[in-house]
Design a protein around this motif. Sequence first.
Motif, PDB file in Angstrom:
ATOM      1  N   ILE A   1       0.843  -1.204   0.000  1.00  0.00           N
ATOM      2  CA  ILE A   1       0.000   0.000   0.000  1.00  0.00           C
ATOM      3  C   ILE A   1       0.872   1.246   0.000  1.00  0.00           C
ATOM      4  CG2 ILE A   1      -1.572   1.380   1.422  1.00  0.00           C
ATOM      5  CD1 ILE A   1      -2.940  -1.185   2.282  1.00  0.00           C
TER       6      ILE A   1
ATOM      7  N   VAL B   1      -5.908  -2.357  -2.589  1.00  0.00           N
ATOM      8  CA  VAL B   1      -6.437  -1.475  -1.551  1.00  0.00           C
ATOM      9  C   VAL B   1      -5.774  -0.101  -1.598  1.00  0.00           C
ATOM     10  CG1 VAL B   1      -6.657  -1.156   0.948  1.00  0.00           C
ATOM     11  CG2 VAL B   1      -7.048  -3.405  -0.066  1.00  0.00           C
TER      12      VAL B   1
ATOM     13  N   VAL C   1      -7.772   3.376  -1.011  1.00  0.00           N
ATOM     14  CA  VAL C   1      -7.562   4.120   0.235  1.00  0.00           C
ATOM     15  C   VAL C   1      -6.903   5.457  -0.062  1.00  0.00           C
ATOM     16  CG1 VAL C   1      -6.345   4.128   2.444  1.00  0.00           C
ATOM     17  CG2 VAL C   1      -7.419   2.024   1.627  1.00  0.00           C
TER      18      VAL C   1
ATOM     19  N   LEU D   1      -8.408   9.254   0.573  1.00  0.00           N
ATOM     20  CA  LEU D   1      -7.646  10.216   1.377  1.00  0.00           C
ATOM     21  C   LEU D   1      -7.328  11.478   0.585  1.00  0.00           C
ATOM     22  CD1 LEU D   1      -5.172   7.799   3.190  1.00  0.00           C
ATOM     23  CD2 LEU D   1      -7.057   9.062   4.234  1.00  0.00           C
TER      24      LEU D   1
ATOM     25  N   ILE E   1      -1.595   6.747   7.211  1.00  0.00           N
ATOM     26  CA  ILE E   1      -2.370   5.515   7.369  1.00  0.00           C
ATOM     27  C   ILE E   1      -1.489   4.369   7.864  1.00  0.00           C
ATOM     28  CG2 ILE E   1      -4.043   6.157   5.595  1.00  0.00           C
ATOM     29  CD1 ILE E   1      -2.629   4.142   3.746  1.00  0.00           C
TER      30      ILE E   1
END
Length: 508
Positions: A32, A158, A162, A166, A178
């Motif tokens: 991520i 993801v 995400v 954001l 995060i």
Amino acid sequence: MSPPNTPAPARAGRREWLALGVLVLVVLLLTIDGTVLYLAVPSLTADLGPSATQLLWIGDIYSFVLAGLLITMGNLADRIGRKRLLLIGSGAFGVASVAAAFASSPETLIAARALLGVAGATLMPSTLSIVRAMFTDAAQRTRAIAIWSAGATAGAAVGPLVGGVLLENFWWGSVFLINVPVMLLVLVAGYLLLPESRGDADQPVDLVSSALSILAIVPLVYAIKHWVGTGLDGSVPAGAAIGLLAGWAFLRRQRRLRFPLLDVSLFRVPAFAGAVITNTLSIFAFMGLLFFFSPYLQLVREYGPLRAGLAELPATIASMAVIVLIGVLVSRLGTGHAIGAGLAAGALGLAGLGLTVPLSSYWGLGAFLVVLGLGIGVSMTLSTDAVVTAVPRERAGAASSIAETGYELGGALGIAVLGSIQAAVYRAALDLPAGLSPADTATAEESLAATVATVADDGAVAAAREAFTTAVQTTSFIAAAILAVSAVLAWRIIPSTPTETGQGHGHA
């Protein structure tokens, strides 16, 4: 397989599978952390104003530091304990994430990303080694490795979503923040669930080899980036010479040491060598593409960050879904041929992306992203499984470090080399309208992101977008050719004995 008279290894229970979840969470976060950065490039550029070279360093310094230290940290984990090093690295990763989130200049962000690389290097070698230690049953280990591999592709899925959410609502630094709650969860759950494991604690860590490994990586990549991004000057041959000389000295030293930092004898195992080489080349192509594909969606197609993340989702979902197909592929083709087929599919997907990026419709891009994701998902999962099962269990730690170093180095070089080629093609294809001011001309030649953010001339912006599209198309074809070569190597080098059920070859 165990000899006939050897007792069957103990099967893992609920605690081991829960512990695997902690390790997958670590891999998920590291993935991520890379993908959300790509989405943040436009807003980061508008806020901090980095040069094209600084932007490349922001993107790849993390991977270069991580790759340079992985083997050292793998040896350190064997000495002090893999769980202990993983927990120390988790805390350090959270602190470095805060520093990156609140960076006020390109230089500060580059330094923070370097610190993230140091912390990440403590995490990566431990995860796969702990998986191998926890799961002694071959079939369970294969499933565990498949789930571990899926964690990386899940992070790629993801991350854009995400990050998109954001970036739609907060500033670019939120993509680093995060990491903090996730690392806190890893610290608590890891302390409670993970077993401690060690390799040969008596083997010393050779600091000279560690320094040589870093000197072999960073100067070479600097030479490539500087040549393509700025031009040929004295620093290019100097950097290349330092890197090549350090690499030669490193390999020579490993052959002489009683306890080498890198066990080069592992490359005599065809399954191991083939899996590492093909996986490195495939990550080179895939990560190089991702670095400029997200800016293409946002700056050329004018998608918002969330929409861009959704647009990339087909590739990452497809790469996760292939786990249900891997057992069938291996049972019919064998490991090497299945990896080769996956890489060939990835090459087809990249070539298709190159053909469809100039088109206005998204559907062609979406379809070829699925093909790319399927191919990369198959090759990554089976390559990882081939690496850890190609060597004896007692050498799994060394094998894991080499595999992860190849993965990270491949990704970093992909960003540096393909990113530099993309920048060079962009400048070569740029056809600006007559009468544009020298300041705007310089901005347009610097990067598309800077052009969209600061140049008011619509003709110049349109020309920059067209040049960027041409550069993406060219680089996609180059990446496709690299994957095609990887497919041939995997097909020919990695052993391919089809099995009745596909057991022990990376299926879930």
